[in-house]
Design a protein around this motif. Sequence first.
Motif, PDB file in Angstrom:
ATOM      1  N   GLY B 257      24.930  44.647  58.335  1.00  0.00           N
ATOM      2  CA  GLY B 257      25.628  44.891  56.786  1.00  0.00           C
ATOM      3  C   GLY B 257      27.341  44.059  56.675  1.00  0.00           C
ATOM      4  N   CYS B 258      27.673  44.255  55.520  1.00  0.00           N
ATOM      5  CA  CYS B 258      29.300  43.773  54.688  1.00  0.00           C
ATOM      6  C   CYS B 258      30.065  44.654  54.355  1.00  0.00           C
ATOM      7  CB  CYS B 258      28.148  42.458  54.674  1.00  0.00           C
ATOM      8  SG  CYS B 258      29.384  41.402  53.531  1.00  0.00           S
ATOM      9  N   ASP B 259      31.659  44.398  54.399  1.00  0.00           N
ATOM     10  CA  ASP B 259      32.432  44.760  53.211  1.00  0.00           C
ATOM     11  C   ASP B 259      32.645  42.860  52.661  1.00  0.00           C
ATOM     12  OD1 ASP B 259      31.962  47.046  54.094  1.00  0.00           O
ATOM     13  OD2 ASP B 259      34.177  47.390  54.477  1.00  0.00           O
ATOM     14  N   LEU B 260      32.740  43.295  51.619  1.00  0.00           N
ATOM     15  CA  LEU B 260      33.069  42.099  50.093  1.00  0.00           C
ATOM     16  C   LEU B 260      34.619  42.460  49.601  1.00  0.00           C
ATOM     17  CD1 LEU B 260      32.799  39.429  49.313  1.00  0.00           C
ATOM     18  CD2 LEU B 260      31.047  40.065  47.894  1.00  0.00           C
ATOM     19  N   TYR B 261      35.905  41.441  49.821  1.00  0.00           N
ATOM     20  CA  TYR B 261      36.980  42.380  49.422  1.00  0.00           C
ATOM     21  C   TYR B 261      36.608  41.720  47.673  1.00  0.00           C
ATOM     22  CZ  TYR B 261      37.702  44.651  53.410  1.00  0.00           C
ATOM     23  OH  TYR B 261      37.810  45.671  54.479  1.00  0.00           O
ATOM     24  N   GLU B 262      36.567  42.353  46.625  1.00  0.00           N
ATOM     25  CA  GLU B 262      36.641  42.055  45.817  1.00  0.00           C
ATOM     26  C   GLU B 262      37.593  41.174  45.084  1.00  0.00           C
ATOM     27  OE1 GLU B 262      37.131  44.789  42.121  1.00  0.00           O
ATOM     28  OE2 GLU B 262      36.873  43.697  40.380  1.00  0.00           O
ATOM     29  N   GLY B 263      38.870  41.733  45.700  1.00  0.00           N
ATOM     30  CA  GLY B 263      40.114  40.977  45.247  1.00  0.00           C
ATOM     31  C   GLY B 263      40.353  39.151  46.092  1.00  0.00           C
ATOM     32  N   LYS B 264      39.616  39.281  47.416  1.00  0.00           N
ATOM     33  CA  LYS B 264      39.427  37.727  47.441  1.00  0.00           C
ATOM     34  C   LYS B 264      38.602  36.915  46.780  1.00  0.00           C
ATOM     35  CE  LYS B 264      41.810  39.481  52.055  1.00  0.00           C
ATOM     36  NZ  LYS B 264      43.828  39.156  51.599  1.00  0.00           N
ATOM     37  N   ILE B 265      37.837  37.748  46.313  1.00  0.00           N
ATOM     38  CA  ILE B 265      36.449  35.695  45.550  1.00  0.00           C
ATOM     39  C   ILE B 265      37.377  35.383  45.193  1.00  0.00           C
ATOM     40  CG2 ILE B 265      34.448  35.762  44.132  1.00  0.00           C
ATOM     41  CD1 ILE B 265      34.280  39.014  45.094  1.00  0.00           C
ATOM     42  N   PRO B 266      37.245  33.956  45.678  1.00  0.00           N
ATOM     43  CA  PRO B 266      38.184  32.551  44.780  1.00  0.00           C
ATOM     44  C   PRO B 266      37.424  32.455  43.329  1.00  0.00           C
ATOM     45  CG  PRO B 266      36.421  32.025  46.855  1.00  0.00           C
ATOM     46  CD  PRO B 266      36.670  33.253  46.283  1.00  0.00           C
ATOM     47  N   LEU B 267      38.087  32.798  42.207  1.00  0.00           N
ATOM     48  CA  LEU B 267      38.309  32.579  41.078  1.00  0.00           C
ATOM     49  C   LEU B 267      38.656  31.361  40.469  1.00  0.00           C
ATOM     50  CD1 LEU B 267      37.488  36.205  39.754  1.00  0.00           C
ATOM     51  CD2 LEU B 267      35.889  34.300  40.446  1.00  0.00           C
ATOM     52  N   ASP B 268      38.454  29.739  39.574  1.00  0.00           N
ATOM     53  CA  ASP B 268      39.203  29.487  39.504  1.00  0.00           C
ATOM     54  C   ASP B 268      40.304  29.912  37.809  1.00  0.00           C
ATOM     55  OD1 ASP B 268      39.667  25.743  38.746  1.00  0.00           O
ATOM     56  OD2 ASP B 268      39.350  27.051  36.445  1.00  0.00           O
ATOM     57  N   PRO B 269      41.433  29.515  38.349  1.00  0.00           N
ATOM     58  CA  PRO B 269      41.686  30.135  36.630  1.00  0.00           C
ATOM     59  C   PRO B 269      40.890  29.741  35.046  1.00  0.00           C
ATOM     60  CG  PRO B 269      43.781  28.800  37.691  1.00  0.00           C
ATOM     61  CD  PRO B 269      42.069  28.744  38.448  1.00  0.00           C
ATOM     62  N   GLN B 270      40.122  28.901  35.378  1.00  0.00           N
ATOM     63  CA  GLN B 270      39.492  28.895  34.134  1.00  0.00           C
ATOM     64  C   GLN B 270      38.494  29.640  33.601  1.00  0.00           C
ATOM     65  OE1 GLN B 270      37.886  24.802  33.220  1.00  0.00           O
ATOM     66  NE2 GLN B 270      40.019  23.909  32.864  1.00  0.00           N
ATOM     67  N   VAL B 271      37.898  29.973  35.443  1.00  0.00           N
ATOM     68  CA  VAL B 271      36.418  30.946  35.257  1.00  0.00           C
ATOM     69  C   VAL B 271      37.504  32.303  34.300  1.00  0.00           C
ATOM     70  CG1 VAL B 271      35.498  32.759  36.861  1.00  0.00           C
ATOM     71  CG2 VAL B 271      35.249  29.726  36.935  1.00  0.00           C
ATOM     72  N   ILE B 272      38.699  32.698  34.660  1.00  0.00           N
ATOM     73  CA  ILE B 272      39.154  34.023  34.681  1.00  0.00           C
ATOM     74  C   ILE B 272      39.611  34.115  33.721  1.00  0.00           C
ATOM     75  CG2 ILE B 272      41.407  35.315  35.005  1.00  0.00           C
ATOM     76  CD1 ILE B 272      41.461  34.523  37.771  1.00  0.00           C
ATOM     77  N   SER B 273      40.166  32.430  32.193  1.00  0.00           N
ATOM     78  CA  SER B 273      40.664  32.894  30.694  1.00  0.00           C
ATOM     79  C   SER B 273      39.620  32.901  30.556  1.00  0.00           C
ATOM     80  CB  SER B 273      41.538  30.983  30.736  1.00  0.00           C
ATOM     81  OG  SER B 273      40.584  31.202  30.908  1.00  0.00           O
ATOM     82  N   THR B 274      38.620  32.194  31.214  1.00  0.00           N
ATOM     83  CA  THR B 274      36.932  31.576  30.238  1.00  0.00           C
ATOM     84  C   THR B 274      35.837  33.641  29.726  1.00  0.00           C
ATOM     85  OG1 THR B 274      36.703  29.871  30.789  1.00  0.00           O
ATOM     86  CG2 THR B 274      34.730  31.021  29.408  1.00  0.00           C
ATOM     87  N   CYS B 275      36.290  34.233  30.911  1.00  0.00           N
ATOM     88  CA  CYS B 275      35.858  35.579  31.172  1.00  0.00           C
ATOM     89  C   CYS B 275      36.506  36.346  30.568  1.00  0.00           C
ATOM     90  CB  CYS B 275      35.767  36.350  32.485  1.00  0.00           C
ATOM     91  SG  CYS B 275      34.956  35.843  33.725  1.00  0.00           S
ATOM     92  N   GLU B 276      37.644  36.627  29.702  1.00  0.00           N
ATOM     93  CA  GLU B 276      38.530  37.375  29.465  1.00  0.00           C
ATOM     94  C   GLU B 276      38.585  36.898  27.858  1.00  0.00           C
ATOM     95  OE1 GLU B 276      42.966  36.445  30.507  1.00  0.00           O
ATOM     96  OE2 GLU B 276      42.851  37.465  31.799  1.00  0.00           O
ATOM     97  N   GLU B 277      37.996  35.644  27.639  1.00  0.00           N
ATOM     98  CA  GLU B 277      38.040  35.338  25.674  1.00  0.00           C
ATOM     99  C   GLU B 277      36.475  35.772  25.542  1.00  0.00           C
ATOM    100  OE1 GLU B 277      37.961  31.012  25.688  1.00  0.00           O
ATOM    101  OE2 GLU B 277      37.297  30.857  23.677  1.00  0.00           O
ATOM    102  N   PHE B 278      35.447  36.277  26.704  1.00  0.00           N
ATOM    103  CA  PHE B 278      34.390  35.902  26.432  1.00  0.00           C
ATOM    104  C   PHE B 278      33.719  37.566  26.721  1.00  0.00           C
ATOM    105  CE2 PHE B 278      31.338  32.307  25.583  1.00  0.00           C
ATOM    106  CZ  PHE B 278      31.812  31.596  25.570  1.00  0.00           C
ATOM    107  N   ASN B 279      35.870  38.303  27.320  1.00  0.00           N
ATOM    108  CA  ASN B 279      34.974  39.659  27.244  1.00  0.00           C
ATOM    109  C   ASN B 279      34.092  39.996  28.636  1.00  0.00           C
ATOM    110  OD1 ASN B 279      36.266  42.405  27.299  1.00  0.00           O
ATOM    111  ND2 ASN B 279      34.453  43.164  26.100  1.00  0.00           N
ATOM    112  N   ILE B 280      33.670  39.292  29.663  1.00  0.00           N
ATOM    113  CA  ILE B 280      32.954  39.850  30.209  1.00  0.00           C
ATOM    114  C   ILE B 280      34.135  39.790  32.071  1.00  0.00           C
ATOM    115  CG2 ILE B 280      31.142  38.346  31.760  1.00  0.00           C
ATOM    116  CD1 ILE B 280      30.664  36.444  30.122  1.00  0.00           C
TER     117      ILE B 280
END
Lengths: 347, 347
Positions: B257-280
Amino acid sequence: MIEDKNQQRTPLSELGEFGLIDHLTRNFKIQHKSTIKGIGDDAAVLNFKNKNVVVTTDMLVEGVHFDLSYVPLKHLGYKAVIANLSDVYAMNAKATQVTVSIAVSNRFPLEAVEELYAGIETAASIYNIDVVGGDTTSSTTGLLISVTAIGEVETGSEVYRSGAKPNDLLVVSGDVGGAYMGLQVLEREKEVFKVNPQNQPDLSLYTYIIERQLKPEARKDVVKLLEDLEVRPTAMIDISDGLSSEIIHLCKNSDVGCDLYEGKIPLDPQVISTCEEFNIDSTTVALNGGEDYELLFTISQDDYPKIKANPHLTVIGHMKEAKEGLHLVTRANTRIPIKAQGWKNFN
Amino acid sequence: MIEDKNQQRTPLSELGEFGLIDHLTRNFKIQHKSTIKGIGDDAAVLNFKNKNVVVTTDMLVEGVHFDLSYVPLKHLGYKAVIANLSDVYAMNAKATQVTVSIAVSNRFPLEAVEELYAGIETAASIYNIDVVGGDTTSSTTGLLISVTAIGEVETGSEVYRSGAKPNDLLVVSGDVGGAYMGLQVLEREKEVFKVNPQNQPDLSLYTYIIERQLKPEARKDVVKLLEDLEVRPTAMIDISDGLSSEIIHLCKNSDVGCDLYEGKIPLDPQVISTCEEFNIDSTTVALNGGEDYELLFTISQDDYPKIKANPHLTVIGHMKEAKEGLHLVTRANTRIPIKAQGWKNFN
């Protein structure tokens, strides 16, 4: 023609990609010691000790290489594997593994893809090879099969296209032209069927040549035979694109010329009679027909006694100096240059 | 969008199949000792001494895996190779050879196929692999690329999906979600272009994520890094189908089995900002996006000190007993079961 009698139609989308691969490959057994891990990881893992490994790949495309109105899917799966094994045997190697990728449109139900894989499995079982990987994807139209075959050969025992020497004998296994004439019969019956779908064709006169087209075999036995006879070909190639095209490859790669004797080219009686019926010259068919998956090779004249009585092998010519060129010596003893003609003769 | 500025259009039929292969592969160089014979015979001949050999294959289909209205052919050739190399690296192996087969309709001129092969050659050169075979055929519609990649690994050093143990750490290379968000931007610009072809899009805000989509890299460097750090992963897989799908494969194959920590998943700032822009939701993108070609692996806790400071590697969770299941632990510390969702979230 061949009708789809399979009434069950399960949409491929019901399984999804992973489910589909698991489902299709669930019966595949690993038979080779060289296969450490087959399907089920990012890659297959193999080990060939210190042997040489041969790798070849080939693609079959619907509407280009096959017509599903008369090619049963099971035969297609079989043939896709055979076409690749033939290239492995043409290196004087033993085929050990294949990977099979298919792209398939959603007009095919699961049952159709199962038929295709049943043919792949049958070939794998008969030729004793492991299916170690593959990819299954959707296509926008039609069906496409891409096979990569892997084989092993003792280091230094591989036979290239490049080793033929002047005075070597040119030898072919089996007979040629059958696959092409089988295709002509199938194409004709397809036209008849279009006009009168009730008409059930009598194909009993053409069983051999239709089988050569729909369910060809690769000459694993010839590689074994040559080993048993202790004959090491100086050059070898498989005949998938027609005798003349392959002779040209062999001569070009070996930097030699060649005399090919028209009267020596092995033709099955069904090829001869069907050529007469279609009013096509049988030598033209033998030279340009393709898809026969026989082996074409050269041997030293010293090896002639070892092969001369063998019913599977026919000496059809001999190699010459490159400057003497490539010629067909006709039955009337005229010399015609051999050119890459492909299918032009038939247009 | 990307316009075809290449005015020269040579029909493929001018070269014929053999001419085409010779033409396309004329610059390919053999770099590996394990390649004894590359393109030019019935099969390639390789020798891996007593090492293990890994083999993987993957197909890219126009209209399914790529859209030529915004994917340049050179990038496509590059990506087709990268997608396969990634699977080789995921076995902890060194990629050594590829075969590349293409099916191409006659709407593509020679110059287009040359572009595609230029991308293949670039990938081969950068990743130091030999192109040792292939097949070129016509298709009735569209373009299809089938690549088989071969690699070598010291016997016993290969890493499967099946070796993860409870308490092992779950580690991912690079960052995830970029390739998917790059695709979203390209799809949006395509729609804008349809409405107003004069509009020249400003893509400067999205350079990283568009490159992740159009010109991804495979993590050859991570395999080398782990070797240098003397860290042997207990299990490894490449992330081509999204983080959640690959975690499920890893857990299923390793029976953990596995525990995956949402807060640890590495995201590039461009991914975060583009997700915000696309509302995803960016976590949804990271879990289900796919095509990131990063490596996901597990290591023993004892190896943690060796990797903890490394900017290329992020610990995102840990493995548990199978009976404890697979969970995403959110930033709010709630536990959500990880399910194979594929693309459903986006529909």
